[in-house]
Design a protein around this motif. Structure first.
Motif, PDB file in Angstrom:
ATOM      1  N   SER A 186       0.638   9.822   2.464  1.00  0.00           N
ATOM      2  CA  SER A 186       0.514   9.116   2.642  1.00  0.00           C
ATOM      3  C   SER A 186      -0.087   8.351   0.757  1.00  0.00           C
ATOM      4  N   GLY A 187       1.464   7.288   0.363  1.00  0.00           N
ATOM      5  CA  GLY A 187       1.387   6.956  -1.123  1.00  0.00           C
ATOM      6  C   GLY A 187       1.905   8.211  -1.780  1.00  0.00           C
ATOM      7  N   CYS A 188       3.031   9.259  -1.130  1.00  0.00           N
ATOM      8  CA  CYS A 188       3.913   9.478  -2.308  1.00  0.00           C
ATOM      9  C   CYS A 188       5.113   9.220  -2.265  1.00  0.00           C
ATOM     10  N   GLY A 189       5.391   7.768  -2.006  1.00  0.00           N
ATOM     11  CA  GLY A 189       6.093   6.886  -2.306  1.00  0.00           C
ATOM     12  C   GLY A 189       7.714   6.878  -1.032  1.00  0.00           C
ATOM     13  N   LYS A 190       8.097   7.113  -0.538  1.00  0.00           N
ATOM     14  CA  LYS A 190       8.456   6.776   1.720  1.00  0.00           C
ATOM     15  C   LYS A 190       8.880   5.520   0.707  1.00  0.00           C
ATOM     16  N   SER A 191       7.631   4.805   1.147  1.00  0.00           N
ATOM     17  CA  SER A 191       8.219   3.500   1.752  1.00  0.00           C
ATOM     18  C   SER A 191       8.785   2.323   0.750  1.00  0.00           C
ATOM     19  N   THR A 192       7.909   2.704  -0.479  1.00  0.00           N
ATOM     20  CA  THR A 192       8.691   2.318  -1.869  1.00  0.00           C
ATOM     21  C   THR A 192      10.574   2.963  -1.793  1.00  0.00           C
ATOM     22  N   THR A 193      10.701   3.910  -1.738  1.00  0.00           N
ATOM     23  CA  THR A 193      12.362   4.473  -1.825  1.00  0.00           C
ATOM     24  C   THR A 193      12.982   3.568  -0.804  1.00  0.00           C
ATOM     25  N   ILE A 244       9.237   1.670 -11.056  1.00  0.00           N
ATOM     26  CA  ILE A 244       8.008   1.801 -11.928  1.00  0.00           C
ATOM     27  C   ILE A 244       7.646   0.311 -11.514  1.00  0.00           C
ATOM     28  N   TYR A 245       6.085   0.297 -11.095  1.00  0.00           N
ATOM     29  CA  TYR A 245       5.737  -1.424 -10.942  1.00  0.00           C
ATOM     30  C   TYR A 245       5.179  -1.924 -11.517  1.00  0.00           C
ATOM     31  N   PRO A 246       5.539  -3.520 -11.732  1.00  0.00           N
ATOM     32  CA  PRO A 246       4.886  -4.244 -12.779  1.00  0.00           C
ATOM     33  C   PRO A 246       3.452  -3.995 -13.157  1.00  0.00           C
ATOM     34  N   ASN A 247       2.556  -3.204 -11.899  1.00  0.00           N
ATOM     35  CA  ASN A 247       1.565  -3.041 -12.958  1.00  0.00           C
ATOM     36  C   ASN A 247       1.627  -1.707 -13.734  1.00  0.00           C
ATOM     37  N   GLY A 248       3.082  -1.142 -14.095  1.00  0.00           N
ATOM     38  CA  GLY A 248       3.612   0.230 -14.408  1.00  0.00           C
ATOM     39  C   GLY A 248       3.262   1.245 -14.520  1.00  0.00           C
TER      40      GLY A 248
HETATM   41  P1  ADP Z   1       3.835   5.661   1.258  1.00  0.00           P
HETATM   42  O1  ADP Z   1       5.002   5.672   1.664  1.00  0.00           O
HETATM   43  O2  ADP Z   1       4.675   7.452   0.836  1.00  0.00           O
HETATM   44  O3  ADP Z   1       2.148   6.168   1.811  1.00  0.00           O
HETATM   45  P2  ADP Z   1       3.994   3.883  -0.380  1.00  0.00           P
HETATM   46  O4  ADP Z   1       5.930   3.747  -0.748  1.00  0.00           O
HETATM   47  O5  ADP Z   1       4.036   2.963  -0.181  1.00  0.00           O
HETATM   48  O6  ADP Z   1       3.740   5.536  -0.386  1.00  0.00           O
HETATM   49  O7  ADP Z   1       3.073   4.011  -1.990  1.00  0.00           O
HETATM   50  C1  ADP Z   1       3.264   4.738  -3.419  1.00  0.00           C
HETATM   51  C2  ADP Z   1       2.608   4.085  -4.945  1.00  0.00           C
HETATM   52  O8  ADP Z   1       2.659   2.993  -5.104  1.00  0.00           O
HETATM   53  C3  ADP Z   1       1.610   4.381  -3.834  1.00  0.00           C
HETATM   54  O9  ADP Z   1       0.364   5.184  -4.792  1.00  0.00           O
HETATM   55  C4  ADP Z   1       1.042   2.505  -3.643  1.00  0.00           C
HETATM   56  O10 ADP Z   1      -0.458   1.963  -4.174  1.00  0.00           O
HETATM   57  C5  ADP Z   1       1.983   2.221  -5.025  1.00  0.00           C
HETATM   58  N1  ADP Z   1       2.162   0.870  -4.810  1.00  0.00           N
HETATM   59  C6  ADP Z   1       2.923   0.822  -3.626  1.00  0.00           C
HETATM   60  N2  ADP Z   1       2.907  -0.824  -3.893  1.00  0.00           N
HETATM   61  C7  ADP Z   1       2.814  -1.144  -4.960  1.00  0.00           C
HETATM   62  C8  ADP Z   1       2.893  -2.079  -5.462  1.00  0.00           C
HETATM   63  N3  ADP Z   1       3.551  -3.456  -5.165  1.00  0.00           N
HETATM   64  N4  ADP Z   1       2.226  -2.430  -7.356  1.00  0.00           N
HETATM   65  C9  ADP Z   1       1.812  -0.956  -7.426  1.00  0.00           C
HETATM   66  N5  ADP Z   1       1.828  -0.634  -6.764  1.00  0.00           N
HETATM   67  C10 ADP Z   1       2.453  -0.198  -5.675  1.00  0.00           C
END
Ligand code: ADP
Length: 359
Positions: A39-46, A12-16
């Motif tokens: 794109s945006g599905c959470g791969k990089s975040t994981t 959960i990012y700081p912006n919620g």
């Molecule tokens: P992917 O790698 O699958 O393209 P990301 O993991 O980069 O996706 O991002 C997943 C979601 O989290 C996206 O909707 C992105 O906009 C959001 N996101 C990524 N970084 C941040 C951040 N620092 N604060 C808020 N939301 C974020």
């Protein structure tokens, strides 16, 4: 025991914004895992949570059975290759590859031996004296990979490492990455939005959508046993055909063609009377003309696309559309009417409401 364990990992990012929901997975030593999804599905975040570059909001991450949530990136023994390969422009290939070891004050002779060994694996032996600007995109990416693999680490993380390369270089580099993985045997987690990269590289693929894992499985499993419409549509090119319809009298209709569900569902057919179902098949599963043990349908040819090894045939039947993939020698005429067959065994049925697979 698995090497990496992700237990109900959430971000959960700081912006919620809740970017990753309850990610669960066990990864064995030496596995090549690919995270794939739009794109945006959470791969990089994981990936970044695994690397220690991003806090884990909830859940537990274990390395070799030990809780690693609070460990820094170095402690985790993980190396990461990014999209932009950011080499030092004023340093030779040798120095770029050696950089991490030089910083650590490793003995020069050892560095020399390691750099040479790494360069051999990557086919960079003849380029060690060059500066990055005198290399092709693919070679630069190999240097970036070299910089990562020269350190003895447990896990390699790669975030879209081929996205800066042109189509041809991507194909070459893809097979090189597979080769490097065979040689090093390193546990690898690789992020891409490209299903072909995922299919060709992975031991196991994780398909993600909107922060949720949809399915984890081998390329074979994802192609032949997709658990839902999303996975079925994401894997395969051209994508699987989906025909939505309400079951009436045990049948659904594809542009006036009656498809008897009983052939597929047997005695369970009655359970779906009046419900919406998605009847699905892959373009490459069909044959032109009639066939045994297959659904038959008629349609009009709208367009054909010659690909060399196959032809994509775009068809319509009373406004409903589908794509068939056929042998180029059998290319039908545009505007002609054709009969085609879909073997019962190649038909998938999904629940119209949940979009989960029925059979
Ligand atoms: P992917 O790698 O699958 O393209 P990301 O993991 O980069 O996706 O991002 C997943 C979601 O989290 C996206 O909707 C992105 O906009 C959001 N996101 C990524 N970084 C941040 C951040 N620092 N604060 C808020 N939301 C974020």
């Amino acid at each position: 025991m698995s090497y990496l364990t992700l237990k109900n990992i959430n971000k959960i990012y700081p912006n919620g914004y809740h970017a990753v929901h309850n990610f669960c997975m066990d990864i064995d030593k030496g596995e090549f895992i690919v995270f794939v999804g739009p794109s945006g599905c959470g791969k990089s975040t994981t990936l970044r949570m695994i690397a220690g570059l991003e806090d884990i909001s909830n859940g537990e991450f274990l390395i070799d059975g030990k809780r690693a949530n609070e460990w820094g990136p170095r402690e985790r023994q993980i190396a990461m290759v990014f999209q932009s390969y950011a080499l030092y422009p004023q340093m030779t290939v040798f120095d770029n590859i050696a950089f991490g070891l030089t910083l650590q004050g490793v003995d020069e002779e050892i560095i020399e031996e390691k750099v040479k060994n790494t360069a051999r694996i990557l086919g960079l032996t003849d380029y060690l004296d060059r500066l990055p600007r005198a290399l092709s995109g693919g070679q630069r990416q190999r240097v970036a990979i070299g910089r990562a693999i020269i350190r003895k680490v447990g896990v390699f993380l790669m975030d879209e490492p081929l996205s800066n390369l042109d189509a041809k270089q991507r194909v070459t580099m893809r097979s090189e990455i597979a080769q490097i993985h065979r040689e090093t045997g390193a546990t690898t987690i690789y992020v891409t939005h490209d299903q072909t990269e995922a299919m060709t590289l992975a031991d196991r693929i994780v398909v993600m959508k909107d922060g949720y894992v949809q399915q984890i499985g081998t390329p074979y499993d994802l192609y032949f046993k997709p658990v839902n419409v999303f996975v079925a549509g994401f894997i395969g090119e051209p994508p699987m055909n989906f025909i939505r319809g309400v079951v009436r009298g045990g049948n659904i209709s594809f542009g006036g063609n009656v498809l008897e569900l009983e052939k597929k569902l047997g005695s369970r057919t009655g359970d779906y009377e009046g419900k919406e179902i998605i009847f699905a098949f892959r373009p490459e599963a069909v044959t032109l003309g009639g066939a045994e043990d297959a659904y038959q349908a008629e349609a009009l040819v709208e367009l054909t696309e010659m690909l060399g090894d196959s032809v994509n045939v775009y068809i319509t039947a009373q406004e409903e559309k589908a794509i068939l993939k056929v042998d180029p020698h059998d290319t039908p005429e545009i505007d002609s009417s054709i009969t085609f067959s879909i073997p019962y065994k190649d038909v998938y049925l999904f629940d119209g409401e949940t979009e989960n697979v029925i059979l």
